[in-house]
Design an enzyme around this catalytic site. Structure first.
Site, short mmCIF file in Angstrom:
data_model
loop_
_atom_site.label_atom_id
_atom_site.label_comp_id
_atom_site.label_asym_id
_atom_site.label_seq_id
_atom_site.Cartn_x
_atom_site.Cartn_y
_atom_site.Cartn_z
CB CYS A 1 -47.87 15.50 -23.90
SG CYS A 1 -48.39 16.67 -25.17
CD GLU B 1 -47.77 11.53 -23.61
OE1 GLU B 1 -48.36 11.38 -24.70
OE2 GLU B 1 -46.86 12.37 -23.44
#
Length: 440
Positions: free
Chosen positions: A398, A433
Site C-alpha cells: 500500500c 495498492e
C-alpha cells in the site's frame, strides 16, 4: 509566478520547477490540486533549501482532463487529492508514480506494462473514519486540508450509501445534543452488500464506556442497520487508509461492545468474520479481483500468508494448497483468522520477523504472500524472506516507497519481477495498492 506542472508525485502534489538564484539551478516546487501539463499562476508558501511549496492561485492553461469535483468539500477537505481530475487520468498518474518509484529506488526496469485495475470512482469505501467535536456545537467530519482543524462534513461521496445514511443519523442526534461529549472519533464499517454496519466510538481515556449505553440504544433504535457498537478508550491509528495493527495501533483500550461484535463479509469464494477494530480491505468493489490476482495460478503443498489479517488471502490459498500457515500479530485480526480458517489453515499469532527467525526457518513453502502495513517489510524481514528456500513471493503493498525499498533487497536475493498490478483501492486520493509477483 507562472509555473508549468510536469507531473503528479506520490502524496497528491504536482511537480513544477523554478530557478533558484542561490543554488544557481532549478528547484522543485510542489503544488496541490493541479494537473500534468497545466500552467498556473502560483504563490510560494514555503521555501526550503532543496524545494519549495506553492499554491496555485489561478489556472492559466487548464488540463483537458480537469473536471468539476463531485464533492462540495473538495479543496477544503484533507481526505481527497484528485477529485479535480477525470478518473482515468487518476489511474494513469498512479501507474506512472508506481513505475517511477520502482525504477528510482529499486532500480527496476519493468519488462511488462503495469496491469491496472480500476474501481468505481465514488461510493467505494466500506470503512470511513471521522473526527467529532462538541465545541462550540456538535460537528463530525475530517481534518481541513493542511491542518488539524475540523471540517464539518455531512456527506462523503467516496463512502458507501449506508455509511452516509448513518452519518446523517449521527448529525441529527448531534444537533439534538444526544451524542455524548466524550466521543472524539467515529469509525464506520459496512458489510459486503451495504446492509449492516459496525460503529466504533473512540472516547476520552477517563470516560466510562457503559455511560454511553442510553445514547447507543437510541441510535440503534433509530438506525436498525447498526448491527453493533464498539466503544474504545483512546484513538485509532493516524493512518486511516491502512488500518493495520488495530487496537495496538493507537493505545486504545480493549473494547466494550453493544450488540454484535462482528459482521459477516461475503466475497464470491468465501465468507469472513470481521470484528470491530480488525483490519479488512476497504474497497467494496475490487475485493474479488484482488484476491484472484494474488492467488491465481498458484498451488502446491505449502503457502505462507504473512501479515494475514483475518485471512482474506489465506482462504483462497487454502483452496489451492495442501496447507496454509497464516501469520498475524494483531489480537483482534487473529481472533477473526481463527474463526475464518479452513481445516488446512494454521493460524499463528506472531510478528512476521519473529516467525521467520523461529518456525519459519525450517519451512520450504511453494509460495509466500506478504501484505505488510504502510511501513513495508523492512530490511531485516526482507533479508529473511530472501534467504528462505522459496521460489515465488507475492508482495501486496500500500506504499510504493517502502515497496521499492524492500524490492531492492529481494531482487538482490535473486528474485525477479514477473508481473506488476496496480489496484486503485482509493479513487480520488493519492493512495494506491500494488501486487507484485516475484520468481527466482
Amino acid at each position: 509566478m507562472e509555473l508549468k506542472i510536469e507531473k503528479l508525485i506520490y502524496g497528491g502534489d504536482g511537480l513544477a520547477r523554478m530557478h533558484d538564484a542561490k543554488l544557481g539551478r532549478s528547484k522543485a516546487v510542489f503544488l496541490p490540486f493541479v494537473a500534468p501539463g497545466e500552467t498556473v499562476e502560483a504563490i510560494i508558501r514555503e521555501q526550503k533549501p532543496g524545494f519549495a511549496r506553492a499554491q496555485a492561485e489561478k489556472v492559466l492553461q487548464p488540463s483537458e482532463f480537469r473536471q468539476t469535483p463531485p464533492c462540495p468539500y473538495f479543496f477544503k477537505c484533507g481526505g481527497c487529492q484528485y477529485q479535480h481530475l477525470q478518473y482515468a487520468e487518476q489511474v494513469k498518474a498512479k501507474a506512472q508514480i508506481l513505475e517511477e518509484t520502482l525504477s528510482r529506488t529499486a532500480k527496476l526496469k519493468l519488462e511488462q506494462p503495469i496491469q491496472t485495475h480500476a474501481a468505481e470512482p465514488l461510493g467505494y469505501r466500506n470503512r470511513t473514519r471521522m473526527r467529532v467535536s462538541h465545541v462550540p456545537q456538535f460537528a463530525i467530519g475530517y481534518y481541513r486540508f493542511g491542518s488539524h482543524s475540523l471540517l464539518p462534513v455531512e456527506q462523503c461521496p467516496i463512502s458507501s450509501p449506508l455509511i452516509n445514511r448513518v452519518l446523517q443519523g449521527l448529525w441529527a442526534a448531534g444537533r439534538e445534543e444526544r451524542i455524548a461529549r466524550e466521543v472524539r472519533e467515529v469509525q464506520f464499517f459496512a458489510n459486503h452488500d451495504d446492509s449492516r454496519l459496525l460503529l466504533e466510538l473512540y472516547i476520552d481515556h477517563h470516560a466510562e464506556p457503559d455511560a454511553l449505553q442510553p445514547m447507543i440504544e437510541t441510535l440503534r433504535g433509530k438506525m436498525p442497520e447498526i448491527a453493533g457498537v464498539a466503544v474504545f478508550r483512546g484513538a485509532p491509528a493516524d493512518d486511516s487508509e491502512d488500518q493495520r495493527a488495530p487496537l495496538t495501533r493507537a493505545k486504545a483500550s480493549p473494547g466494550v461492545f453493544f450488540g454484535e461484535r462482528s459482521l459477516r463479509y461475503k466475497t464470491k469464494r468465501h465468507e469472513y468474520q470481521v470484528s470491530a477494530g480488525a483490519f479488512f480491505q476497504t474497497n467494496r468493489f475490487l475485493l474479488d479481483e484482488m484476491a484472484e490476482t494474488v492467488t491465481r495460478g498458484h498451488s502446491g503443498k505449502l503457502a505462507l500468508d504473512l501479515y494475514s489479517g483475518g485471512g482474506f488471502f489465506s482462504l483462497p490459498l487454502a483452496d489451492q494448497f495442501e496447507k496454509v500457515i497464516a501469520v498475524e500479530a494483531s489480537g483482534h485480526s487473529q481472533a477473526d483468522l481463527k474463526t475464518n480458517a479452513l481445516r488446512n489453515v494454521k493460524a499463528v499469532r506472531s510478528g512476521t520477523e519473529e516467525f521467520l527467525r523461529g518456525e519459519g526457518r525450517q519451512l520450504r513453502p511453494d509460495l509466500v504472500v506478504v501484505d505488510p502495513p504502510r511501513a513495508g517489510l523492512g530490511e531485516k524481514t526482507s533479508h529473511l524472506i530472501g534467504r528462505m528456500s522459496v521460489g515465488r513471493v507475492t508482495y501486496v503493498s500500500c506504499d510504493p516507497a517502502t515497496l521499492s525499498r524492500d524490492m531492492k533487497v529481494l531482487v538482490e536475493s535473486g528474485f525477479r519481477v514477473e508481473e506488476v498490478h496496480l489496484f486503485d483501492l482509493f479513487p480520488q486520493t493519492y493512495h494506491l495498492e500494488s501486487v507484485l509477483h516475484l520468481v527466482r
